[in-house]
Write a protein that holds these residues in place. Structure first.
Motif, PDB file in Angstrom:
ATOM      1  N   LEU A 187      27.682  14.189  23.567  1.00 23.19           N
ATOM      2  CA  LEU A 187      26.912  13.608  22.481  1.00 23.19           C
ATOM      3  C   LEU A 187      26.715  12.128  22.727  1.00 23.19           C
ATOM      4  N   MET A 188      25.875  11.550  21.914  1.00 22.37           N
ATOM      5  CA  MET A 188      25.488  10.152  22.079  1.00 22.37           C
ATOM      6  C   MET A 188      26.562   9.195  21.593  1.00 22.37           C
ATOM      7  N   PRO A 189      26.506   7.953  22.072  1.00 24.62           N
ATOM      8  CA  PRO A 189      27.352   6.917  21.491  1.00 24.62           C
ATOM      9  C   PRO A 189      26.996   6.774  20.015  1.00 24.62           C
ATOM     10  N   ASP A 190      27.991   6.410  19.209  1.00 26.41           N
ATOM     11  CA  ASP A 190      27.781   6.364  17.761  1.00 26.41           C
ATOM     12  C   ASP A 190      27.427   4.951  17.320  1.00 26.41           C
ATOM     13  N   ASP A 191      26.188   4.519  17.592  1.00 29.09           N
ATOM     14  CA  ASP A 191      25.734   3.216  17.107  1.00 29.09           C
ATOM     15  C   ASP A 191      24.393   3.381  16.404  1.00 29.09           C
ATOM     16  N   ASP A 192      24.047   2.395  15.592  1.00 24.52           N
ATOM     17  CA  ASP A 192      22.841   2.507  14.768  1.00 24.52           C
ATOM     18  C   ASP A 192      21.559   2.603  15.587  1.00 24.52           C
ATOM     19  N   SER A 193      21.460   1.863  16.692  1.00 21.16           N
ATOM     20  CA  SER A 193      20.222   1.911  17.474  1.00 21.16           C
ATOM     21  C   SER A 193      20.031   3.290  18.102  1.00 21.16           C
ATOM     22  N   ALA A 194      21.123   3.950  18.504  1.00 23.46           N
ATOM     23  CA  ALA A 194      21.021   5.301  19.061  1.00 23.46           C
ATOM     24  C   ALA A 194      20.539   6.274  17.991  1.00 23.46           C
ATOM     25  N   LYS A 195      21.047   6.116  16.773  1.00 23.25           N
ATOM     26  CA  LYS A 195      20.629   6.996  15.676  1.00 23.25           C
ATOM     27  C   LYS A 195      19.144   6.808  15.365  1.00 23.25           C
ATOM     28  N   VAL A 196      18.689   5.571  15.378  1.00 29.39           N
ATOM     29  CA  VAL A 196      17.278   5.288  15.106  1.00 29.39           C
ATOM     30  C   VAL A 196      16.403   5.905  16.192  1.00 29.39           C
ATOM     31  N   ARG A 197      16.812   5.797  17.462  1.00 24.41           N
ATOM     32  CA  ARG A 197      16.036   6.387  18.565  1.00 24.41           C
ATOM     33  C   ARG A 197      15.901   7.897  18.398  1.00 24.41           C
ATOM     34  N   VAL A 198      17.006   8.550  18.052  1.00 26.55           N
ATOM     35  CA  VAL A 198      16.965  10.002  17.884  1.00 26.55           C
ATOM     36  C   VAL A 198      16.071  10.373  16.711  1.00 26.55           C
ATOM     37  N   ARG A 199      16.235   9.692  15.596  1.00 26.03           N
ATOM     38  CA  ARG A 199      15.420  10.011  14.413  1.00 26.03           C
ATOM     39  C   ARG A 199      13.939   9.757  14.674  1.00 26.03           C
ATOM     40  N   ASN A 200      13.614   8.691  15.388  1.00 26.82           N
ATOM     41  CA  ASN A 200      12.217   8.414  15.734  1.00 26.82           C
ATOM     42  C   ASN A 200      11.653   9.499  16.657  1.00 26.82           C
ATOM     43  N   ALA A 201      12.469   9.920  17.634  1.00 29.97           N
ATOM     44  CA  ALA A 201      12.030  10.967  18.561  1.00 29.97           C
ATOM     45  C   ALA A 201      11.783  12.273  17.816  1.00 29.97           C
ATOM     46  N   ILE A 202      12.682  12.615  16.899  1.00 31.80           N
ATOM     47  CA  ILE A 202      12.517  13.854  16.140  1.00 31.80           C
ATOM     48  C   ILE A 202      11.290  13.765  15.240  1.00 31.80           C
ATOM     49  N   ALA A 203      11.089  12.633  14.584  1.00 34.55           N
ATOM     50  CA  ALA A 203       9.921  12.472  13.708  1.00 34.55           C
ATOM     51  C   ALA A 203       8.620  12.613  14.494  1.00 34.55           C
ATOM     52  N   LYS A 204       8.551  11.982  15.660  1.00 38.49           N
ATOM     53  CA  LYS A 204       7.346  12.076  16.479  1.00 38.49           C
ATOM     54  C   LYS A 204       7.141  13.509  16.968  1.00 38.49           C
ATOM     55  N   ALA A 205       8.223  14.151  17.406  1.00 39.23           N
ATOM     56  CA  ALA A 205       8.131  15.526  17.894  1.00 39.23           C
ATOM     57  C   ALA A 205       7.692  16.465  16.773  1.00 39.23           C
ATOM     58  N   GLN A 206       8.222  16.257  15.572  1.00 40.97           N
ATOM     59  CA  GLN A 206       7.816  17.084  14.427  1.00 40.97           C
ATOM     60  C   GLN A 206       6.325  16.968  14.180  1.00 40.97           C
ATOM     61  N   SER A 207       5.819  15.741  14.196  1.00 43.08           N
ATOM     62  CA  SER A 207       4.387  15.570  13.929  1.00 43.08           C
ATOM     63  C   SER A 207       3.536  16.218  15.010  1.00 43.08           C
ATOM     64  N   LEU A 208       4.011  16.215  16.249  1.00 42.42           N
ATOM     65  CA  LEU A 208       3.262  16.821  17.350  1.00 42.42           C
ATOM     66  C   LEU A 208       3.336  18.349  17.347  1.00 42.42           C
ATOM     67  N   CYS A 209       4.394  18.886  16.758  1.00 43.13           N
ATOM     68  CA  CYS A 209       4.613  20.340  16.803  1.00 43.13           C
ATOM     69  C   CYS A 209       4.247  21.054  15.509  1.00 43.13           C
ATOM     70  N   GLY A 210       3.620  20.357  14.593  1.00 44.53           N
ATOM     71  CA  GLY A 210       3.175  21.034  13.378  1.00 44.53           C
ATOM     72  C   GLY A 210       3.647  20.391  12.099  1.00 44.53           C
ATOM     73  N   GLY A 211       4.444  19.344  12.192  1.00 43.82           N
ATOM     74  CA  GLY A 211       4.801  18.577  11.011  1.00 43.82           C
ATOM     75  C   GLY A 211       6.067  18.976  10.289  1.00 43.82           C
ATOM     76  N   SER A 212       6.767  20.004  10.757  1.00 40.60           N
ATOM     77  CA  SER A 212       7.985  20.403  10.062  1.00 40.60           C
ATOM     78  C   SER A 212       9.134  20.595  11.046  1.00 40.60           C
ATOM     79  N   GLU A 213      10.341  20.554  10.508  1.00 40.13           N
ATOM     80  CA  GLU A 213      11.514  20.829  11.340  1.00 40.13           C
ATOM     81  C   GLU A 213      11.460  22.247  11.882  1.00 40.13           C
ATOM     82  N   ALA A 214      10.996  23.174  11.054  1.00 40.02           N
ATOM     83  CA  ALA A 214      10.919  24.579  11.480  1.00 40.02           C
ATOM     84  C   ALA A 214       9.948  24.751  12.648  1.00 40.02           C
ATOM     85  N   ALA A 215       8.810  24.074  12.598  1.00 38.00           N
ATOM     86  CA  ALA A 215       7.828  24.174  13.684  1.00 38.00           C
ATOM     87  C   ALA A 215       8.392  23.582  14.978  1.00 38.00           C
TER      88      ALA A 215
END
Length: 122
Positions: free
Chosen positions: A2-30
């Motif tokens: 797993l990733m190091p537990d720092d705020d910048s790592a958490k922001v990177r992951v959340r940004n990546a997931i948000a962008k991926a969600q929008s590209l794959c249909g807009g939802s976590e399920a998609a």
């Protein structure tokens, strides 16, 4: 791993997931369907701000490279060097012909092989 537990790592992951969600249909399920995970696994990664290297690879594949693995996990994956070209995603011939191979992909393998091995008892 797993990733190091720092705020910048958490922001990177959340940004990546948000962008991926929008590209794959807009939802976590998609996104989950496209990456081969459960919706709960994507929700947990987003909530905790952590993802495994395998999840980063599978999200990269699901988004056809628009969310590269190194953006979510720079502690594991390096960005391409300037002038370096990656093979087209989804194009097996390009991947096999490329002299640049990612070690984690060699370990993890394609998502289909990984899914096929889950649940089997040796």
């Amino acid at each position: 791993m797993l990733m190091p537990d720092d705020d910048s790592a958490k922001v990177r992951v959340r940004n990546a997931i948000a962008k991926a969600q929008s590209l794959c249909g807009g939802s976590e399920a998609a996104l989950a369907r496209a990456a081969g995970y459960s919706q709960n696994a994507i929700w947990q990664a987003n909530k905790k701000g952590r993802m495994t290297p395998e999840m980063a690879i599978r999200i990269e594949q699901a988004t056809k490279g628009d969310v590269p693995r190194w953006q979510a996990r720079p502690d594991v994956f390096s960005p391409p060097l300037s002038g370096e070209c990656s093979p087209a995603f989804g194009d097996k011939a390009s991947h096999d012909a490329s002299p640049l191979r990612h070690p984690i992909r060699e370990i993890v393998g394609a998502p289909e092989r990984a899914q096929a091995s889950f649940g089997k008892v040796a």
